[in-house]
Design an enzyme around this catalytic site. Sequence first.
Site, PDB file in Angstrom:
ATOM      1  N   HIS A  77       5.743   3.804   6.558  1.00  0.00           N
ATOM      2  CA  HIS A  77       6.926   3.532   7.375  1.00  0.00           C
ATOM      3  C   HIS A  77       8.251   3.858   6.687  1.00  0.00           C
ATOM      4  O   HIS A  77       9.269   4.013   7.338  1.00  0.00           O
ATOM      5  CB  HIS A  77       6.968   2.054   7.761  1.00  0.00           C
ATOM      6  CG  HIS A  77       5.951   1.673   8.792  1.00  0.00           C
ATOM      7  ND1 HIS A  77       4.607   1.789   8.575  1.00  0.00           N
ATOM      8  CD2 HIS A  77       6.100   1.178  10.042  1.00  0.00           C
ATOM      9  CE1 HIS A  77       3.962   1.373   9.656  1.00  0.00           C
ATOM     10  NE2 HIS A  77       4.838   1.002  10.561  1.00  0.00           N
TER      11      HIS A  77
ATOM     12  N   CYS B 276      -2.652   6.047   5.356  1.00  0.00           N
ATOM     13  CA  CYS B 276      -2.174   4.701   5.023  1.00  0.00           C
ATOM     14  C   CYS B 276      -2.189   4.497   3.504  1.00  0.00           C
ATOM     15  O   CYS B 276      -3.226   4.681   2.857  1.00  0.00           O
ATOM     16  CB  CYS B 276      -3.102   3.699   5.695  1.00  0.00           C
ATOM     17  SG  CYS B 276      -2.697   1.996   5.355  1.00  0.00           S
TER      18      CYS B 276
ATOM     19  N   CYS C 166       4.715   3.935   1.284  1.00  0.00           N
ATOM     20  CA  CYS C 166       4.280   3.304   2.539  1.00  0.00           C
ATOM     21  C   CYS C 166       4.624   4.251   3.677  1.00  0.00           C
ATOM     22  O   CYS C 166       5.689   4.885   3.663  1.00  0.00           O
ATOM     23  CB  CYS C 166       4.998   1.965   2.731  1.00  0.00           C
ATOM     24  SG  CYS C 166       4.625   1.193   4.314  1.00  0.00           S
TER      25      CYS C 166
ATOM     26  N   GLU D 216       9.601  -0.148  12.604  1.00  0.00           N
ATOM     27  CA  GLU D 216       8.981  -0.180  13.939  1.00  0.00           C
ATOM     28  C   GLU D 216       9.971  -0.583  15.024  1.00  0.00           C
ATOM     29  O   GLU D 216       9.888  -0.120  16.155  1.00  0.00           O
ATOM     30  CB  GLU D 216       7.796  -1.148  13.942  1.00  0.00           C
ATOM     31  CG  GLU D 216       6.688  -0.659  13.045  1.00  0.00           C
ATOM     32  CD  GLU D 216       5.304  -0.872  13.622  1.00  0.00           C
ATOM     33  OE1 GLU D 216       5.155  -1.583  14.621  1.00  0.00           O
ATOM     34  OE2 GLU D 216       4.362  -0.306  13.031  1.00  0.00           O
TER      35      GLU D 216
ATOM     36  N   ASP E  21      -4.598   5.753  10.055  1.00  0.00           N
ATOM     37  CA  ASP E  21      -3.647   4.801   9.482  1.00  0.00           C
ATOM     38  C   ASP E  21      -3.913   3.456  10.146  1.00  0.00           C
ATOM     39  O   ASP E  21      -4.622   3.380  11.150  1.00  0.00           O
ATOM     40  CB  ASP E  21      -2.207   5.257   9.755  1.00  0.00           C
ATOM     41  CG  ASP E  21      -1.191   4.250   9.221  1.00  0.00           C
ATOM     42  OD1 ASP E  21      -1.338   3.806   8.077  1.00  0.00           O
ATOM     43  OD2 ASP E  21      -0.258   3.880   9.971  1.00  0.00           O
ATOM     44  N   SER E  22      -3.316   2.408   9.610  1.00  0.00           N
ATOM     45  CA  SER E  22      -3.455   1.092  10.227  1.00  0.00           C
ATOM     46  C   SER E  22      -2.783   1.055  11.602  1.00  0.00           C
ATOM     47  O   SER E  22      -3.058   0.178  12.400  1.00  0.00           O
ATOM     48  CB  SER E  22      -2.799   0.048   9.328  1.00  0.00           C
ATOM     49  OG  SER E  22      -1.461   0.424   9.071  1.00  0.00           O
TER      50      SER E  22
HETATM   51  N1  DGL Z   1       0.279   1.924   6.854  1.00  0.00           N
HETATM   52  C1  DGL Z   1       0.616   0.908   5.915  1.00  0.00           C
HETATM   53  C2  DGL Z   1       0.848   1.556   4.537  1.00  0.00           C
HETATM   54  O1  DGL Z   1       1.210   2.693   4.413  1.00  0.00           O
HETATM   55  C3  DGL Z   1       1.847   0.114   6.334  1.00  0.00           C
HETATM   56  C4  DGL Z   1       1.617  -0.781   7.535  1.00  0.00           C
HETATM   57  C5  DGL Z   1       0.549  -1.835   7.312  1.00  0.00           C
HETATM   58  O2  DGL Z   1       0.788  -2.812   6.579  1.00  0.00           O
HETATM   59  O3  DGL Z   1      -0.523  -1.678   7.873  1.00  0.00           O
HETATM   60  O4  DGL Z   1       0.640   0.927   3.541  1.00  0.00           O
END
Ligand code: DGL
Length: 273
Positions: free
Chosen positions: A193, A80, A191, A159, A17-18
């Site tokens: 989060h 992600c 997403c 977060e 993931d990012s």
């Molecule tokens: N992991 C990203 C997503 O699910 C969210 C956080 C980001 O913008 O990197 O799209």
Amino acid sequence: MEILQQQISKSPIGIFDSGVGGLTVVKEMLRQLPGEDIIYLGDTARYPYGPRSAEIVRRFALQNARFLMGFGIKLLIVACNTASSVAMDVLKKWISVPIIGVIEPGAKAAVQETKNKKIGVIGTQGTIFSKSYNRAIEGIDNNIRVFGRACPLFVPLAEEGYIDGDVPERIAQHYLTGIVQNGIDTLVLGCTHYPLLKKTIQKVVGDNIHIIDSASSVIFDVKNFLARAKLLNNSKKGDMKIFVTDAPERFEMVGEKFLDGEKIDAVKVELDF
Ligand code: DGL
């Protein structure tokens, strides 16, 4: 063949993931597939992916995947949503293990759920602008109408632990009122989060709208895939290694919220491809 399958089944599953958000997918994995070994990479040095161009996210995704390939993974999960939206084609071209992203499973679950054929999707700008969910949903049933809305502030709220109360509710109202007015009966949390804000989102959209969490849909699909390929690892308890591309302290602190307080040890790595 069977001996080979037995050997491969013991290999870990790679997840990237990012940043920390993909731990919502890990949480589901620990719940639904506790015997699997996990290698997780959070690309915290280059987080967030949401506002970046597709071209850059593709490059990052490929580097992340190559890092995970070094562990002999049997399957790659792109946790992600932004990377799953724009980088699946490039990953499938260059990476030689099966790859599962979060878009198709979430889309499938939403199509199964909707009765009135109106589905809302919320995610980062990258995910919503890519129209990946629209394509996936309309590819299954082109009578379904999809309404997308980018909700960028949900990421920092999750977060920082602002998951309920006045501030998240007001922001959720701002983002979601319009999409609800389209008469949707199903809403995809597109997403990593957003599952943390699920209660607030449900409160704002009302109980008549069914919420699909793409994190749990993806693990459902992973489980089916591994079972079909006879690659499930039925060990008692799998092992988990977590790598990050920036200092681990913040990841560990925030990550514990994503894993309901479970202690996290992350190791910093350099990705130099
Ligand atoms: N992991 C990203 C997503 O699910 C969210 C956080 C980001 O913008 O990197 O799209």
